[in-house]
Design an enzyme around this catalytic site. Sequence first.
Site, PDB file in Angstrom:
ATOM      1  N   LYS A  12       0.853  -1.186   0.000  1.00  0.00           N
ATOM      2  CA  LYS A  12       0.000   0.000   0.000  1.00  0.00           C
ATOM      3  C   LYS A  12       0.889   1.235   0.000  1.00  0.00           C
ATOM      4  CE  LYS A  12      -4.488   1.001   0.189  1.00  0.00           C
ATOM      5  NZ  LYS A  12      -5.432   0.406  -0.766  1.00  0.00           N
ATOM      6  N   THR A  57      -3.982  -5.052   0.496  1.00  0.00           N
ATOM      7  CA  THR A  57      -3.379  -3.740   0.728  1.00  0.00           C
ATOM      8  C   THR A  57      -4.282  -2.877   1.600  1.00  0.00           C
ATOM      9  OG1 THR A  57      -4.270  -2.735  -1.294  1.00  0.00           O
ATOM     10  CG2 THR A  57      -2.159  -3.875  -1.469  1.00  0.00           C
ATOM     11  N   ASP A  58      -5.590  -3.150   1.557  1.00  0.00           N
ATOM     12  CA  ASP A  58      -6.501  -2.429   2.444  1.00  0.00           C
ATOM     13  C   ASP A  58      -6.205  -2.775   3.903  1.00  0.00           C
ATOM     14  OD1 ASP A  58      -8.981  -0.718   2.659  1.00  0.00           O
ATOM     15  OD2 ASP A  58      -9.692  -2.509   3.691  1.00  0.00           O
ATOM     16  N   PHE A 157      34.737  27.357  -9.833  1.00  0.00           N
ATOM     17  CA  PHE A 157      34.651  26.207 -10.734  1.00  0.00           C
ATOM     18  C   PHE A 157      35.470  26.503 -11.976  1.00  0.00           C
ATOM     19  CE2 PHE A 157      32.328  23.279 -13.710  1.00  0.00           C
ATOM     20  CZ  PHE A 157      32.744  22.112 -13.084  1.00  0.00           C
ATOM     21  N   ARG A 174      31.308  32.294  -7.450  1.00  0.00           N
ATOM     22  CA  ARG A 174      29.950  32.021  -7.922  1.00  0.00           C
ATOM     23  C   ARG A 174      29.035  31.732  -6.736  1.00  0.00           C
ATOM     24  NH1 ARG A 174      29.596  25.711 -10.093  1.00  0.00           N
ATOM     25  NH2 ARG A 174      30.592  24.762  -8.261  1.00  0.00           N
ATOM     26  N   GLN A 217      31.066  18.387  -6.140  1.00  0.00           N
ATOM     27  CA  GLN A 217      31.532  17.058  -5.727  1.00  0.00           C
ATOM     28  C   GLN A 217      32.373  17.146  -4.459  1.00  0.00           C
ATOM     29  OE1 GLN A 217      31.453  18.214  -8.823  1.00  0.00           O
ATOM     30  NE2 GLN A 217      31.175  16.585 -10.343  1.00  0.00           N
ATOM     31  N   ASN A 243      22.589  20.909  -8.699  1.00  0.00           N
ATOM     32  CA  ASN A 243      23.247  22.212  -8.741  1.00  0.00           C
ATOM     33  C   ASN A 243      22.215  23.241  -9.197  1.00  0.00           C
ATOM     34  OD1 ASN A 243      24.958  24.386  -8.958  1.00  0.00           O
ATOM     35  ND2 ASN A 243      26.582  23.253  -9.999  1.00  0.00           N
ATOM     36  N   HIS A 245      21.513  26.329 -10.392  1.00  0.00           N
ATOM     37  CA  HIS A 245      22.323  27.350 -11.055  1.00  0.00           C
ATOM     38  C   HIS A 245      21.755  28.757 -10.871  1.00  0.00           C
ATOM     39  CE1 HIS A 245      24.540  24.137 -12.943  1.00  0.00           C
ATOM     40  NE2 HIS A 245      23.449  23.659 -13.496  1.00  0.00           N
TER      41      HIS A 245
END
Length: 289
Positions: A12, A57-58, A157, A174, A217, A243, A245
């Site tokens: 469920k 599932t009930d 970077f 940045r 990373q 990321n 941006h």
Amino acid sequence: MGIVLGDNRYGKAEVHLVRVDRGADRHGLTDVTVGVSLSGELADVHLRGDNSNVLTTDAQKNTVFAFAAEGVGQVEEFGLRLARHFVASQPAIRRAEVRLTEQPWDRIEGSDGPAPHSFARNGTCLRTARVRVTADAAEVVSGLTGLTLLNTTDSEFWGFATDRYTTLAETRDRILATAVDAQWRHLSSDADFGKSYPDVRRLLAAAFAETYSYSLQQTLYAMGERVLAAHPEIAEIRLSLPNKHHFLVDLSPHDVENTDTVYYAADRPYGLIEGTVTRDDVAPSMMDW
């Protein structure tokens, strides 16, 4: 060449429960979405339509609500209770997996302090947990999703590989932003989940803030390393960091100088950095994360 039944499971999904703990002076609120997945001797239902080993599932949904009436507590502990129940009570079930997502709510601040029974939904992130139980083992993975973090500087970077399709310019400064999706596996199912969760969240944010980043990373590893160094009871942590941006807007067509102050926050496409930081002496997980 024969045809056979492969790995299978059923359960469920998206059972959303809200529990109110009604104290005399103040109320507590727990908001959890639960998913149950059961595996075992289920070949007959697939191959012959024999439902004798199928717990509906009930019934699984009803079990979640009935167990919540006894209390929820830490989501990991609630998941363990449910998973152990399904394995112990159903002879055909060999493995139960329970996934949980908790939506936090904050008390509303009134003129005389925190309101005793009024809440505002907390949008910072969701707490998650995943539990798998068999007849002789249990494994718990805690986590969080949607923890959005941003550094306005101390991120570079450059020096990356280039080819004929490369257009990205190198940068020595940045904005670095991400929405953390983290999952960490405990060495024992008896861990103090209520104590470790807020501290892991704190450590992830602190490592992000305090790492001078040359790549997302590098930041990912720093975040995972800090968690494992502080928590010997955690075997490994897996991180997924989009990321998010932020691009400096070119205002020169309007004769306006942009002194590194106005950015366009792009939602897609985005880079996706993923990795696991682990101890070199732990057994592998019995779950596919």
